[in-house]
Enzyme design. Structure first.
Site, PDB file in Angstrom:
ATOM      1  N   ASP A 221      28.224   8.293  -5.344  1.00 60.84           N
ATOM      2  CA  ASP A 221      28.137   8.936  -6.661  1.00 60.84           C
ATOM      3  C   ASP A 221      29.265   8.468  -7.587  1.00 60.84           C
ATOM      4  O   ASP A 221      30.254   7.854  -7.142  1.00 60.84           O
ATOM      5  CB  ASP A 221      28.209  10.463  -6.455  1.00 60.84           C
ATOM      6  CG  ASP A 221      27.474  11.248  -7.521  1.00 60.84           C
ATOM      7  OD1 ASP A 221      27.172  10.688  -8.582  1.00 60.84           O
ATOM      8  OD2 ASP A 221      27.226  12.453  -7.291  1.00 60.84           O
TER       9      ASP A 221
ATOM     10  N   ASP B 293      19.589  13.432 -12.491  1.00 58.41           N
ATOM     11  CA  ASP B 293      19.853  14.763 -11.932  1.00 58.41           C
ATOM     12  C   ASP B 293      18.775  15.749 -12.361  1.00 58.41           C
ATOM     13  O   ASP B 293      18.811  16.905 -11.960  1.00 58.41           O
ATOM     14  CB  ASP B 293      21.215  15.272 -12.415  1.00 58.41           C
ATOM     15  CG  ASP B 293      22.331  14.826 -11.484  1.00 58.41           C
ATOM     16  OD1 ASP B 293      22.039  14.126 -10.496  1.00 58.41           O
ATOM     17  OD2 ASP B 293      23.501  15.156 -11.756  1.00 58.41           O
TER      18      ASP B 293
END
Ligand code: DGJ
Length: 812
Positions: free
Chosen positions: A504, A582
């Protein structure tokens, strides 16, 4: 194929061709490279190349001119010979010629591709690169930045600056079956003076005035967190438009994939040029329409920031740019781009391998993870046939929220008493693979790492650092930072016997010096000593990813940057897949996935079935819709399976089974966009065209809008297909108090009685089921069953509810 021949006047001509396209340029008598043509495949040879040349009989008004014999004595070009265009003329204006590269100071007033300033009081930006030599080689010439591989032909053109003695090398690689050509540029300070390199774009494409009376459209994919890749088309008749990132990463604001096309290009017809960049940092795509109705397109590292200070003997390499052209509309372009990404960008063991169905812990438990909770989830996942369990953020240091511990990659023993080894063994014991989340490039100030090495973060001395998600960026231009991360990640991956890594990256650059510290060699291969800091950080990241993917070739790496904040071909050169967004809401995801599909194959973006109401939009959608949309990506789950009823888990199990059955087609088949408005329709067709899966997603229901059809694409016209959808058992509660039109007793909506009836009574829907030839399916299409319209509910009624979807299959 790359052909090199001489025109009638002994000028060198280069013809790069792919299956359906041609790209031609030639050496002008002035030594510049004139771009002649890029478009549909054409024949060209010494006798006929004259056809591509621009007739220039005079130089207009106030143009600055370059004499054709300016360097004649130096490069032995006999310009007295006739070149078919501008015959007998001694002057040309570079401002109105299609060029393969451009500089400042020679009369071309458009955006230049290269700009540098030699040291010295009276130096200027003027530079004039002259053709020196060309070389055809087998295979790709690898640079130090990530590059495509497996080219069918490779051309290197060397140009020299006669005054500064600097060198520009242009690289061309050709990928025939994908209709892709890639270009990159390397600038070499082969002169004596130190130079400041301000810009070096990777690709310049000048097109002539064939678009003169058409509107030029520039389509870019812009967005923000949770709404990446929104397609925007801007018409341009004059002036300049750009798509740029300044965030340090390729960014969710402006993806480097863009298209240039006339106004009337559609999904399946019309011309379109597509461009991308194998790079993950600040980039720019610039389109200029000149007063002479020519187009200039430039792409590469964002020229708003200087690149390097090059001592004599040092060089700077621009990242590789990707070009594709199609006359078959946007779907035609996507086919080429997808094949290119699948076969010439993505590498490693996972390149063509079916990707596992996973369960990710993030939206299931967020930071509240404990071994007990994770195992409960994992058991349910295993029962549903899920193959990979991914432990997301929250497993290390004191990471109970996003304010601490990034940088300290030691397991939190309170949460995972058995450590990574213990949890991993238990997950493996359930027959699943084990995956882990990391965010290596970041540090929280509340961490042991920051306390020990406050100087490891990107910062400008004496200036207070801006925070982003309470974290700072580690300075990957520093070798000690890269070493630390390599050792720490290696330890974590080994300790956890990790099969999958989600990598990430959750904030943008803010405080960074323009250049890396002078005199401190950063040791990154291919970089000059004093170089742009953001570029050095990206190349440092590439070095780290290269080392880790080499050391752990079996691990499936997934890139992520708060979703799609770094979704680009640079990352895909190391990690075969990226978390697209997301946003897990299926309705918004349809937009996002539709956007990605223009430039990227679905085998590189992931999508998860999450909870309803959705955590980003609070929208309620059915489990079916959530699955149907996610199935058109590398599909996984990200919700609390432990809280689901047995009936729901049964459905999840069915979905996983269905996805696995069609997985290879869904992941690696060719996706075609059919429509994307209130209805989204896509189809994915297997390579052998025997299997196809289509999606029909309705956003908002309209009353009495009964008929709808789906016109398939990409099938074999001669094959007879079985076209069908699966039978559905619909919950009677969907119909609310309409139940009373059929029930023998009155049932109050929402009552216990309503729930009891719902448990035993289902509404059966038998959808379309027919046989048809591919040509019929692709031309006539299938008229879908009438949808419910206040009357007429029977077995063959289509339930076209808000946010509902259907998956159609065609099997030949
Ligand atoms: C942002 C990612 O995109 C999410 O999926 C999740 O991994 C969080 N970071 C964790 O902090």
């Amino acid at each position: 194929m790359i052909k090199r021949f001489k025109d009638k006047n002994s000028g060198e001509v280069f013809h790069i061709s792919t299956k359906n396209t041609s790209y031609l340029f030639r050496v002008l008598p002035t030594g510049h490279l004139e771009h002649l043509y890029y478009g549909k495949k054409v024949n060209a040879d010494a006798d006929t190349v004259n056809c591509f040349m621009e007739r220039r009989s005079f130089v207009s008004g106030n143009s600055v001119t370059v004499s054709e014999d300016r360097y004649t004595s130096k490069n032995n070009n006999d310009i007295s010979t006739k070149n078919g265009a501008g015959e007998g003329k001694t002057e040309i204006s570079l401002d109105d010629i299609c060029l393969e590269y451009s500089t400042r100071g020679m009369g071309d007033f458009r955006e230049p591709m290269i700009e540098y300033l030699p040291e010295g009081e009276s130096s200027g930006y003027t530079a004039d690169f002259i053709f020196d030599s060309a070389r055809l080689i087998d295979g790709n010439e690898a640079g130090s930045l990530p590059c495509s591989y497996g080219a069918d032909g490779y051309l290197l053109i060397t140009l020299r600056e006669p005054v500064d003695h600097t060198t520009l090398v242009l690289h061309y690689a050709v990928y025939e079956s994908c209709d892709v050509i890639t270009k990159r540029a390397v600038f070499w300070n082969s002169g004596k003076k130190t130079v400041m390199l301000n810009r070096l774009l990777s690709n310049q494409l000048d097109l002539d005035n064939s678009y003169y009376d058409k509107n030029i459209c520039f389509t870019s994919f812009n967005g923000a967190w949770t709404r990446e890749m929104a397609k925007h088309t801007t018409m341009l008749n004059g002036g300049t438009i750009s798509n740029k990132s300044t965030t340090g990463s390729s960014s969710n604001f402006a993806n480097p994939f863009v298209m240039v096309h006339p106004e009337n290009t559609g999904e399946d017809a019309g011309e379109v040029y597509g461009f991308n960049l194998v790079y993950s940092g600040n980039h720019a795509e610039i389109l200029q329409v000149t007063p002479y109705h020519k187009l200039r397109f430039l792409s590469g590292i964002n020229p708003d920031f200087p690149l390097a200070r090059l001592e004599s003997g040092e060089s700077f390499e621009a990242p590789e740019a990707v070009l594709c052209y199609s006359t078959d509309g946007f779907n035609g372009l996507s086919r080429g781009m997808h094949e290119f990404v699948r076969n010439h960008v993505i590498r490693g063991k996972w390149k063509a391998k079916d990707r596992p169905v996973l369960l990710n812990s993030w939206e299931a438990v967020y930071f509240k993870l404990t071994e007990a909770r994770l195992l409960k989830l994992a058991k349910k996942a295993a029962d549903c046939g899920i193959e990979l369990f991914v432990m997301d953020d929250g497993w290390f240091g004191n990471r109970n929220d996003d304010r601490s511990s990034l940088g300290d990659w030691q397991v939190n023993k309170k949460k995972l008493p058995g450590g990574l080894e213990g949890l991993s063994a238990k997950i493996h014991g359930l027959g699943m693979k084990f995956g882990i989340w990391v965010e290596p490039e970041m540090v929280n100030t509340d961490s042991r790492l920051y306390k020990k090495h406050p100087d490891w973060v990107l910062q400008i001395p004496d200036r207070e650092q801006a925070e982003g998600r309470n974290q700072r960026l580690l300075d990957l231009s520093k070798p000690e930072v890269r070493e630390y991360l390599f050792d720490e990640m290696s330890r974590v991956f080994t300790e956890g016997s990790v099969d999958y890594v989600k990598w990430d990256y959750n904030r943008n650059y803010s405080d960074f010096p323009v250049f890396c510290d002078a005199g401190k060699p950063h040791g990154i291969a291919g970089l000059p000593a004093r170089v742009s800091k953001p570029h050095a950080c990206i190349t440092g990241l590439y070095e780290l990813m290269e080392k880790l993917t080499q050391k752990f070739p079996k691990i499936l790496f997934e890139g992520c940057a708060a979703g799609g904040n770094r979704f680009d071909l640079g990352m895909l050169s190391y990690f075969p897949q990226i978390w697209a967004s997301d946003d897990t809401d299926p309705v918004m995801r349809a937009d996002i996935q539709n956007g990605y599909s223009y430039g990227y194959p679905q085998s590189c973006y992931t999508g998860h079935v999450s909870a309803s109401p959705n955590h980003q939009t609070l929208r309620n959608t059915s489990l079916k819709t959530r699955f149907d949309v996610a199935a058109f990506t590398l599909m996984g789950y990200e919700l609390n399976l432990a809280d689901m009823s047995d009936a729901e888990l049964g459905k999840v199990k069915e979905q996983v089974g269905l996805y696995k059955k069609y997985r290879h087609t869904l992941q690696f088949g060719q996706l075609h966009r059919i429509r994307h408005d209130n209805v989204t329709q896509w189809i994915i067709v297997s390579e052998d065209k025997k299997t196809a899966v289509a999606l029909h997603l309705l956003e908002l229901a309209h009353a009495n809008d009964r008929s709808c059809k789906i016109v398939l694409k990409g099938l074999d016209p001669e094959t007879k297909y079985h076209f069908y959808a699966r039978e559905q058992s619909v919950d009677v509660r969907v119909f609310g108090d309409l139940i009373n039109t059929m029930a023998p007793i009155h049932i109050r909506q929402g009552s216990v009685m309503h729930d009891v009836v719902a448990k035993y009574v289902k509404v059966k829907i038998v959808p379309e089921n027919l046989y048809a030839y591919g040509d019929a399916l692709m031309n006539a299409g299938v008229k879908l069953n009438s949808s419910y319209a206040a009357t007429g509910l029977d077995e063959n009624t289509r339930l076209a509810l808000d946010f509902s979807s259907e998956m159609y299959f065609a099997e030949g």
